[in-house]
Enzyme design. Structure first.
Site, PDB file in Angstrom:
ATOM      1  CB  THR A  75       3.005 -27.933   7.775  1.00  0.00           C
ATOM      2  OG1 THR A  75       4.035 -28.141   8.557  1.00  0.00           O
ATOM      3  CG2 THR A  75       3.184 -28.617   6.200  1.00  0.00           C
ATOM      4  CD  GLN A 182       9.715 -20.777  15.588  1.00  0.00           C
ATOM      5  OE1 GLN A 182      10.055 -20.496  16.807  1.00  0.00           O
ATOM      6  NE2 GLN A 182       9.673 -21.916  15.302  1.00  0.00           N
ATOM      7  CB  SER A 202       1.757 -24.197  14.477  1.00  0.00           C
ATOM      8  OG  SER A 202       1.636 -25.655  15.020  1.00  0.00           O
ATOM      9  CG  HIS A 204       3.839 -28.048  17.654  1.00  0.00           C
ATOM     10  ND1 HIS A 204       5.186 -28.001  17.782  1.00  0.00           N
ATOM     11  CD2 HIS A 204       3.367 -27.874  16.473  1.00  0.00           C
ATOM     12  CE1 HIS A 204       5.557 -28.011  16.481  1.00  0.00           C
ATOM     13  NE2 HIS A 204       4.600 -27.856  15.803  1.00  0.00           N
ATOM     14  CB  CYS A 335      23.978 -32.610   9.537  1.00  0.00           C
ATOM     15  SG  CYS A 335      25.086 -32.098   8.413  1.00  0.00           S
TER      16      CYS A 335
HETATM   17  C1  PLP Z   1       7.226 -25.136  13.078  1.00  0.00           C
HETATM   18  C2  PLP Z   1       6.745 -24.258  11.940  1.00  0.00           C
HETATM   19  C3  PLP Z   1       6.050 -24.533  10.906  1.00  0.00           C
HETATM   20  C4  PLP Z   1       5.227 -25.854  10.999  1.00  0.00           C
HETATM   21  O1  PLP Z   1       4.295 -26.016  11.726  1.00  0.00           O
HETATM   22  P1  PLP Z   1       3.736 -27.304  12.382  1.00  0.00           P
HETATM   23  O2  PLP Z   1       2.540 -27.169  13.136  1.00  0.00           O
HETATM   24  O3  PLP Z   1       4.851 -28.251  13.027  1.00  0.00           O
HETATM   25  O4  PLP Z   1       3.357 -27.985  10.890  1.00  0.00           O
HETATM   26  C5  PLP Z   1       5.743 -23.623  10.102  1.00  0.00           C
HETATM   27  N1  PLP Z   1       6.583 -22.357  10.029  1.00  0.00           N
HETATM   28  C6  PLP Z   1       7.675 -22.174  11.101  1.00  0.00           C
HETATM   29  C7  PLP Z   1       8.310 -20.856  10.854  1.00  0.00           C
HETATM   30  C8  PLP Z   1       7.764 -22.867  11.985  1.00  0.00           C
HETATM   31  O5  PLP Z   1       8.612 -22.628  12.906  1.00  0.00           O
END
Ligand code: PLP
Length: 410
Positions: A75, A182, A202, A204, A335
């Site tokens: 993010t 992703q 990211s 995680h 939801c």
């Molecule tokens: C999870 C995700 C994010 C956000 O990443 P974080 O490290 O959780 O802030 C942004 N874009 C996509 C496509 C994601 O799947």
């Protein structure tokens, strides 16, 4: 959840850490506590780990080491890209192009920019979730300063034609950013071949720690480099060459690098394995459960993403019932995030709101086994059947809301 085994099929939301990554992070939490910008040897050691991590992560996307900037999340990387580029280039133009199926980390910053005299084009997508590159090209004006199209969608897994988008951006001399959170580590990415200028990732989502991300910023070379087209959105100490000040999370970043290294080593084999499992689920469910259909693209999709719509019931109820069976999945229906709005992604591919509410996302991971999938496929029909029995929308009575078909309701 008192079953002996809990089956986690929500790897698109976050992944468990790989034990090899945990080991790496733990080691560095103990040993590499220095501030990477300190002059003494403890600091220097942290600086070296940081450099090595930058190299490893860059090599996964064929980037230069110095073009990787660590952040606290995907993010944050998205926000730096968007606000950093638009604020630096506002004299040049106020138009941005993105897609209508972006993650909220892209969509919401753009909604903020719309309040600040920026104009944002949200490109439509087809039934599979693909943008039309012709639409992209038509949307570009002499005021366009940024194109931001996600690499792969988090809900339906659709992979966009990155190479084509990159060459259109290049041809019109517009910066190209992609949210690759992703896709990073799951499918091959080459920032040069795809002509990507900025890319977010990211840790995680890749068996690494939470709270660690990165933004790739192409150094346009010449004198000023990236400073010419992007500026920081936070000011502080000089970490990450002023682009992202704040003491650097070296142990977390070392874990991110370990995760990237493992992803690179295992990508080919692992994606084949996951595609097999993915196809097994899609085939079995759409053939054996009535009124179910695949959302997203049949082939141009992430190896680990399955998104299936079930008519007459709510995805949220499916998720809760599966959870009671010891299986974690997710729904495209927003939801789940305490809003009654259906997913903007599923409505963008043409689903009606009630269809969008009936979707189930199953996202596989490195630790998903064929046994897990068999267990899931064993439990799912019962869950769907039970919910349909209770559903006021179920087959046969579905016309109760339609004026012309009152006879059908008995
Ligand atoms: C999870 C995700 C994010 C956000 O990443 P974080 O490290 O959780 O802030 C942004 N874009 C996509 C496509 C994601 O799947």
């Amino acid at each position: 959840m008192n079953d002996s085994k809990y089956i986690y099929l929500d790897n698109a939301a976050t992944t468990p850490m790989d034990p090899r990554v945990i080991e790496e992070v733990t080691k560095h939490f103990k040993e590499t506590y220095g501030n990477s910008s300190s002059l003494h040897s403890v600091g220097q050691k942290a600086g070296q780990i940081l450099l090595k991590s930058r190299e490893t992560i860059a090599s996964l996307i064929n980037a230069n080491r110095d073009d990787i900037f660590f952040t606290s999340s995907g993010t944050e990387a998205d926000n730096i890209a968007i606000f950093g580029v638009t604020s630096k280039n506002k004299e040049r133009g106020n138009h941005i192009i993105t897609s209508s199926i972006e993650h909220h980390a892209i969509e919401n910053p753009y909604k903020q920019l719309e309040k600040r005299e920026f104009e944002v084009t949200f490109l439509p997508v087809d039934q599979f979730g693909l943008i039309a590159t012709k639409d992209l090209e038509n949307a570009i004006t002499d005021k366009t300063i940024l194109i931001s199209i996600m690499f792969a969608n988090n809900e339906i897994g659709t992979i966009q034609p990155m190479k084509k988008i990159g060459s259109i951006a290049k041809k019109h001399d517009v910066l190209f950013h992609t949210d690759a959170v992703q896709a990073f580590g799951k499918v091959p990415i080459d920032v040069n071949e795809m002509k990507i200028d900025l890319l977010s990732a990211s840790a995680h989502k890749l068996y690494g720690p939470k709270g660690v991300g990165m933004l790739y910023i192409r150094n346009k070379g010449i004198r000023e480099g990236w400073g010419k087209f992007i500026e920081p959105i936070m000011y502080g100490g000089g970490h990450e060459r002023d682009m992202r000040p704040s003491t650097v999370n070296v142990p977390g970043i070392a874990g991110f690098a370990k995760a990237a290294e493992l992803a690179k080593e295992e990508m080919d084999e692992e994606s084949l394995r996951q595609i097999k499992l993915r196809e097994k689920i899609i085939k079995w469910v759409t053939e054996n459960i009535e009124d179910s259909y695949l959302n997203g693209h049949p082939t141009q999709r992430l190896p680990n993403n399955v998104n299936i719509g079930f008519r007459y019931i709510e995805g949220e109820s499916i998720v809760l019932d599966l959870d009671m069976e010891g299986i974690a999945a997710s729904t495209g229906s927003a939801c789940s995030s305490k809003s009654l709005e259906p997913s903007h992604v599923l409505t963008a591919i043409g689903l009606k709101p009630e269809e969008a509410h009936g979707s189930l996302r199953v996202s596989l991971g490195r630790f998903t086994t064929e046994e897990d999938i068999d267990h899931f496929l064993e439990k799912l029909p019962g869950v769907i059947e039970r919910l349909r029995k209770m559903s006021p929308l179920k087959k046969g009575v579905k016309y109760m809301f339609s004026d012309s078909n009152h006879e059908n309701y008995h």
